[in-house]
Motif scaffolding. Structure first.
Motif, PDB file in Angstrom:
ATOM      1  N   UNK A 175       7.920  22.230   9.448  1.00 57.28           N
ATOM      2  CA  UNK A 175       8.842  22.771   8.450  1.00 57.28           C
ATOM      3  C   UNK A 175       8.093  23.418   7.287  1.00 57.28           C
ATOM      4  N   UNK A 176       7.013  22.794   6.868  1.00 54.78           N
ATOM      5  CA  UNK A 176       6.216  23.321   5.759  1.00 54.78           C
ATOM      6  C   UNK A 176       5.442  24.574   6.160  1.00 54.78           C
ATOM      7  N   UNK A 177       5.034  24.618   7.417  1.00 49.73           N
ATOM      8  CA  UNK A 177       4.169  25.707   7.876  1.00 49.73           C
ATOM      9  C   UNK A 177       4.920  26.994   8.188  1.00 49.73           C
ATOM     10  N   UNK A 178       6.207  26.889   8.523  1.00 53.11           N
ATOM     11  CA  UNK A 178       6.926  28.098   8.936  1.00 53.11           C
ATOM     12  C   UNK A 178       8.093  28.437   8.001  1.00 53.11           C
ATOM     13  N   UNK A 179       8.112  27.812   6.858  1.00 51.08           N
ATOM     14  CA  UNK A 179       9.185  28.060   5.901  1.00 51.08           C
ATOM     15  C   UNK A 179       9.274  29.530   5.527  1.00 51.08           C
ATOM     16  N   UNK A 180       8.137  30.180   5.385  1.00 49.83           N
ATOM     17  CA  UNK A 180       8.111  31.588   4.967  1.00 49.83           C
ATOM     18  C   UNK A 180       8.593  32.517   6.069  1.00 49.83           C
ATOM     19  N   UNK A 181       8.756  32.002   7.282  1.00 49.96           N
ATOM     20  CA  UNK A 181       9.161  32.833   8.420  1.00 49.96           C
ATOM     21  C   UNK A 181      10.668  32.808   8.662  1.00 49.96           C
ATOM     22  N   UNK A 182      11.427  32.245   7.723  1.00 48.56           N
ATOM     23  CA  UNK A 182      12.886  32.156   7.859  1.00 48.56           C
ATOM     24  C   UNK A 182      13.280  31.347   9.095  1.00 48.56           C
ATOM     25  N   UNK A 183      12.521  30.302   9.353  1.00 48.25           N
ATOM     26  CA  UNK A 183      12.827  29.380  10.448  1.00 48.25           C
ATOM     27  C   UNK A 183      13.058  28.002   9.834  1.00 48.25           C
ATOM     28  N   UNK A 184      14.240  27.473  10.014  1.00 46.38           N
ATOM     29  CA  UNK A 184      14.585  26.172   9.455  1.00 46.38           C
ATOM     30  C   UNK A 184      14.345  25.065  10.467  1.00 46.38           C
TER      31      UNK A 184
END
Length: 294
Positions: A175-184
């Protein structure tokens, strides 16, 4: 707090429109697949056994065979899924898992590997592949079906406890690693839910645990009675619809919850874990587990 989960608002279908789901042969996965299909979502269900795949397809739900313990099966199924969805996966519901009961000291290396192959390694392998697809399309939702045992360990469930603790660690980090990718990324943490979980767990117990040679033999006898029980074996047991409401909420809201705690035991122990000393919590967890009776 429980009532809040029961009454999560269900609104019109919002993106994502398609959802890939694992472990859909029975119980939570099957119920969620049916409900979402009836609501108009493009459901891509998966099951380990071909007979279950055939049954779901006959019911009108697109379903492919996928064995999370087999990397080749994961890659093969994913290719079929992408053909069926024109290369897009809007949401992933990681539901496929099983329990392997037994005292920690009675778990062989092979038994532990067997538990983790499906519940952890296969689940995360599939998730990692789907993340890359979601990043390319610019959005996505990943939902892990964890457990109260993903944060509160109980006796004679060591392999399953550990697998769910591991999944929660992966989910929180991802969750922390892909937050910027608009993936929840969301976690659902159910307590006791009506399903065939105990029936399947009993088969694994008979396969892997040498009951007659164990120092825990007497406790196992009580545990076996629980595993053989048909229907609810503990208070506050809910039907699979309690989980499906959380899945729907996570899909339909722009900001899904990070954690959905389902059933009274999950809510209570999440609170107690924050406020009680560890030794006090141990006493309550032993009572809740009933030395294998519950």
């Amino acid at each position: 707090m429980t009532q809040a989960i029961q009454s999560l608002p269900i609104t019109k279908i919002l993106p994502p429109g398609n959802i890939l789901m694992t472990g859909c042969s029975t119980g939570i996965g099957y119920h969620c697949a049916k409900q979402l299909h009836e609501m108009g979502y493009q459901v891509i269900a998966t099951c380990r056994q071909q007979a279950d795949v055939t049954r779901l397809n006959e019911e009108g739900i697109t379903c492919f065979q996928l064995d999370l313990a087999d990397s080749q099966s994961i890659q093969s199924a994913l290719k079929k899924v992408l053909l069926a969805t024109d290369g897009k996966i809007d949401a992933l519901f990681n539901n496929g898992a099983f329990g392997l009961p037994g005292a920690v000291e009675d778990l062989s290396r092979e038994a532990m590997e067997y538990q983790f192959q499906t519940n952890v390694f296969g689940t995360q392998e599939l998730t990692n592949a789907v993340v890359k697809i979601m990043r390319q399309q610019g959005h996505g939702k990943i939902i892990y079906n964890s457990s109260i045992l993903g944060f509160a360990a109980m006796q004679y469930r060591g392999a399953y406890n550990a697998s769910k603790f591991a999944i929660e660690g992966f989910a929180d980090t991802l969750r922390l690693e892909i937050k910027q990718d608009n993936i929840q990324v969301s976690l659902i943490e159910p307590g006791p839910i009506l399903s065939e979980f105990r029936k399947n767990a009993y088969e694994q117990f008979k396969r892997w645990i040498k009951m007659d040679e164990s120092a825990h033999q007497a406790k196992y006898q009580a545990m076996v009675k629980r595993l053989e029980t048909v229907g609810p074996s503990v208070p506050f047991t809910l039907g699979p619809e309690a989980v499906s409401k959380c899945v729907v909420h996570a899909l339909q809201n722009n900001k899904a919850k990070i954690r959905y705690r389902v059933t009274v035991p999950t809510i209570v122990f999440a609170y107690l874990k924050r406020i009680l000393p560890n030794r006090w919590l141990d006493v309550l967890l032993v009572k809740a587990g009933g030395d294998g009776k519950r």
